[in-house]
Motif scaffolding. Structure first.
Motif, PDB file in Angstrom:
ATOM      1  N   LYS A  54      67.223 -65.188  25.519  1.00 23.41           N
ATOM      2  CA  LYS A  54      68.570 -64.754  25.698  1.00 23.41           C
ATOM      3  C   LYS A  54      68.787 -65.043  27.395  1.00 23.41           C
ATOM      4  N   ASP A  55      70.176 -65.389  27.599  1.00 25.08           N
ATOM      5  CA  ASP A  55      70.288 -65.656  29.177  1.00 25.08           C
ATOM      6  C   ASP A  55      70.557 -64.485  29.973  1.00 25.08           C
ATOM      7  N   ASP A  56      69.241 -64.007  30.098  1.00 28.08           N
ATOM      8  CA  ASP A  56      69.301 -62.649  30.871  1.00 28.08           C
ATOM      9  C   ASP A  56      69.544 -63.302  32.626  1.00 28.08           C
ATOM     10  N   TYR A  57      68.611 -64.031  32.936  1.00 28.07           N
ATOM     11  CA  TYR A  57      68.693 -64.518  34.224  1.00 28.07           C
ATOM     12  C   TYR A  57      68.957 -66.192  33.817  1.00 28.07           C
ATOM     13  N   LEU A  58      69.866 -66.672  34.445  1.00 29.79           N
ATOM     14  CA  LEU A  58      70.226 -68.109  34.186  1.00 29.79           C
ATOM     15  C   LEU A  58      70.385 -68.715  35.487  1.00 29.79           C
ATOM     16  N   PHE A  59      69.906 -69.676  36.053  1.00 20.86           N
ATOM     17  CA  PHE A  59      70.416 -70.333  37.196  1.00 20.86           C
ATOM     18  C   PHE A  59      70.050 -71.837  37.345  1.00 20.86           C
ATOM     19  N   SER A  60      70.481 -72.814  38.025  1.00 19.79           N
ATOM     20  CA  SER A  60      70.155 -74.331  37.977  1.00 19.79           C
ATOM     21  C   SER A  60      69.486 -74.738  39.140  1.00 19.79           C
ATOM     22  N   LEU A  61      68.580 -75.617  39.090  1.00 18.47           N
ATOM     23  CA  LEU A  61      67.908 -76.488  40.278  1.00 18.47           C
ATOM     24  C   LEU A  61      67.984 -77.757  40.004  1.00 18.47           C
ATOM     25  N   PRO A  62      68.103 -78.808  40.958  1.00 19.22           N
ATOM     26  CA  PRO A  62      68.014 -80.154  40.504  1.00 19.22           C
ATOM     27  C   PRO A  62      66.538 -80.469  40.251  1.00 19.22           C
ATOM     28  N   ALA A  63      66.451 -81.411  39.522  1.00 17.72           N
ATOM     29  CA  ALA A  63      65.085 -81.973  39.085  1.00 17.72           C
ATOM     30  C   ALA A  63      64.230 -82.271  40.086  1.00 17.72           C
ATOM     31  N   ASP A  64      64.592 -83.044  41.074  1.00 19.76           N
ATOM     32  CA  ASP A  64      63.880 -83.523  42.057  1.00 19.76           C
ATOM     33  C   ASP A  64      63.470 -82.369  43.093  1.00 19.76           C
ATOM     34  N   LEU A  65      64.375 -81.479  43.249  1.00 17.84           N
ATOM     35  CA  LEU A  65      64.071 -80.319  44.206  1.00 17.84           C
ATOM     36  C   LEU A  65      62.829 -79.390  43.277  1.00 17.84           C
ATOM     37  N   MET A  66      63.111 -79.280  41.909  1.00 14.50           N
ATOM     38  CA  MET A  66      61.871 -78.687  41.139  1.00 14.50           C
ATOM     39  C   MET A  66      60.655 -79.429  41.305  1.00 14.50           C
ATOM     40  N   LYS A  67      60.640 -80.637  41.307  1.00 12.34           N
ATOM     41  CA  LYS A  67      59.568 -81.439  41.488  1.00 12.34           C
ATOM     42  C   LYS A  67      58.916 -81.200  42.875  1.00 12.34           C
ATOM     43  N   SER A  68      59.561 -81.129  43.708  1.00  5.86           N
ATOM     44  CA  SER A  68      59.010 -80.754  45.227  1.00  5.86           C
ATOM     45  C   SER A  68      58.509 -79.388  45.244  1.00  5.86           C
ATOM     46  N   ILE A  69      59.346 -78.498  44.698  1.00  6.34           N
ATOM     47  CA  ILE A  69      58.843 -77.071  44.610  1.00  6.34           C
ATOM     48  C   ILE A  69      57.348 -76.818  43.865  1.00  6.34           C
ATOM     49  N   ILE A  70      57.312 -77.642  42.860  1.00  2.00           N
ATOM     50  CA  ILE A  70      55.954 -77.465  41.977  1.00  2.00           C
ATOM     51  C   ILE A  70      55.039 -78.349  42.923  1.00  2.00           C
ATOM     52  N   ARG A  71      55.225 -79.248  43.405  1.00  2.00           N
ATOM     53  CA  ARG A  71      54.047 -80.241  44.176  1.00  2.00           C
ATOM     54  C   ARG A  71      53.627 -79.268  45.529  1.00  2.00           C
ATOM     55  N   GLU A  72      54.755 -78.667  46.055  1.00  2.00           N
ATOM     56  CA  GLU A  72      54.168 -77.934  47.383  1.00  2.00           C
ATOM     57  C   GLU A  72      53.742 -76.489  47.114  1.00  2.00           C
ATOM     58  N   THR A  73      53.534 -76.026  45.740  1.00  2.00           N
ATOM     59  CA  THR A  73      52.946 -74.840  45.629  1.00  2.00           C
ATOM     60  C   THR A  73      51.874 -74.773  44.483  1.00  2.00           C
ATOM     61  N   VAL A  74      51.981 -75.377  43.517  1.00  2.00           N
ATOM     62  CA  VAL A  74      51.142 -75.198  42.359  1.00  2.00           C
ATOM     63  C   VAL A  74      49.562 -75.488  42.784  1.00  2.00           C
ATOM     64  N   PHE A  75      49.255 -76.475  43.595  1.00  2.00           N
ATOM     65  CA  PHE A  75      47.730 -76.698  43.974  1.00  2.00           C
ATOM     66  C   PHE A  75      47.048 -75.367  44.569  1.00  2.00           C
ATOM     67  N   ALA A  76      47.626 -74.430  45.256  1.00  2.00           N
ATOM     68  CA  ALA A  76      47.227 -73.191  45.704  1.00  2.00           C
ATOM     69  C   ALA A  76      47.003 -71.919  44.643  1.00  2.00           C
ATOM     70  N   VAL A  77      47.214 -72.354  43.264  1.00  2.00           N
ATOM     71  CA  VAL A  77      46.980 -71.184  42.297  1.00  2.00           C
ATOM     72  C   VAL A  77      45.424 -71.189  42.118  1.00  2.00           C
ATOM     73  N   SER A  78      45.007 -69.863  41.747  1.00  2.00           N
ATOM     74  CA  SER A  78      43.707 -69.914  41.553  1.00  2.00           C
ATOM     75  C   SER A  78      43.109 -70.379  40.236  1.00  2.00           C
ATOM     76  N   GLN A  79      41.715 -71.099  40.375  1.00  3.90           N
ATOM     77  CA  GLN A  79      41.455 -71.749  39.088  1.00  3.90           C
ATOM     78  C   GLN A  79      40.564 -70.761  38.098  1.00  3.90           C
TER      79      GLN A  79
END
Length: 378
Positions: free
Chosen positions: A130-155
């Motif tokens: 259900k659309d409880d929380y709905l928002f939008s981000l540009p795809a290129d910004l999302m790619k940047s966010i993922i690139r700038e954070t995901v490497f630091a998650v625990s393995q």
């Protein structure tokens, strides 16, 4: 079910949904791809129960006929075999027909394959979102966010919640934070259509890495729907579902120092290259440790010492150094990951002491912050 489809369009759709297919699944039917065809077009679904990807191929696109539907229907075909067959078919026209229950015939040019399908009724239904929380981000910004954070998650699976990235909306902005308890990456942004109600969810790092592969490289808007236990990313023609991680994400705001004793401003690319060279010797050691020294001058020293291999010292011209003299040691890999996330810009590194966490920020952009815990070497 019977239809004709352009092979190249089918391959594009398959390459997206195959990212959700795993051979190690508890439910055997999930090693297959669900194919549904009606007069509007074809929907392909792949899932490993953590991630589900649906892609839609329209029957017609910009006046071009992509699919000619003779008879609508659905089937589940073994994903690996089906995608290999489609990839190697001789012509761009493919006819697929299901007859006598689950018998599936695939024909292209003079090639003909006969596959035994699985009953689509046995395929798990898509999560209700259900659309409880709905928002939008540009795809290129999302790619940047993922690139700038995901490497630091625990393995490590010992604390499962740390294998994900915290997405938190509060105080009028979206904060995306990843930490493995030795380092931290944070990216702040303000979506145009902010959800009115604050929320906090943890998205598995693996899901974000797979999402990153299918996001377009442009500014096309991606709708993000947060629901109970699930998040859904919608782009044109693709639905990407991921389960959310359960558990309380640690309060990382207390880790980020608010004051500092030494500040170094330097070109990120020059520093990255120097640390990369120093780590050539450090790599031989189990911990891959590099030393960093700064004093009132404008030169910082990067060094590494391996008793069995040798040592390396390199001077790097800084843009500015202020505050107390500093000698600190850290993981070369962690530092290089952080510098790559900030992507070659001029950076400021703020230190509060040799054994205290230090932070890296872009000189021009406060939205990206990287934090690293130093290593005791004496």
């Amino acid at each position: 079910m019977k239809f004709e489809i352009m092979r190249d369009k089918l391959l594009d759709g398959l390459s997206d949904v195959m990212k959700a297919i795993s051979q190690k699944v508890a439910i055997p039917i999930l090693t297959g791809i669900k194919i549904e065809v009606d007069e509007k077009g074809m929907t392909l679904t792949g899932s490993d129960s953590d991630i589900t990807i649906c892609t839609f191929i329209p029957a017609e696109d910009n006046g071009e006929q992509i699919i000619q539907v003779v008879e609508k229907g659905s089937i589940v075909l073994q994903a690996k075999v089906f995608s290999e067959i489609v990839r190697k078919l001789p012509t761009n026209e493919v006819t697929i027909e299901v007859a006598n229950g689950l018998q599936t015939h695939i024909q292209s040019g003079k090639s003909e394959f006969h596959l035994i399908g699985l009953d689509p009724e046995d395929y798990p239904v898509l999560p209700e979102v259900k659309d409880d929380y709905l928002f939008s981000l540009p795809a290129d910004l999302m790619k940047s966010i993922i690139r700038e954070t995901v490497f630091a998650v625990s393995q490590q699976e010992t604390r499962p919640v740390l294998t994900g990235v915290l997405w938190e909306v509060k105080d009028g902005g979206l904060a995306c934070i990843a930490t493995d308890s030795h380092r931290l990456a944070r990216r702040l942004t303000i979506p145009e259509d902010m959800p009115e109600v604050p929320f906090s969810v943890v998205i598995p790092g693996k899901s974000l890495q797979e999402l990153n592969k299918i996001l377009p490289d442009n500014g096309e808007l991606v709708d993000i729907v947060i629901a109970d236990q699930q998040v859904l990313f919608k782009t044109r023609g693709v639905l990407f579902y991921s389960r959310l991680l359960e558990g309380n994400y640690p309060d990382t705001s207390r880790l980020i120092p608010l004051e500092y004793k030494t500040s170094v401003t330097v070109n990120g690319r020059l520093l990255l290259q120097a640390i990369d060279r120093a780590s050539l010797l450090a790599r031989e050691e189990r911990n891959n440790i590099v030393r960093f020294s700064a004093n009132e001058g404008k030169v910082i020293e990067i060094s590494s010492n391996s008793p069995e291999v040798g040592k390396v010292e390199e001077l790097v011209e800084a843009i500015g150094v202020t505050g107390e003299e500093l000698n600190i040691s850290f993981s070369a890999k962690y530092m290089m990951d952080a510098l790559k996330a900030i992507d070659g810009q001029d950076i400021t590194i703020q230190f509060t002491g040799a054994m205290r966490p230090f932070i890296l920020k872009s000189v021009d952009d406060d939205s990206i912050l990287q934090l690293i815990l130093p290593v005791r070497t004496y």
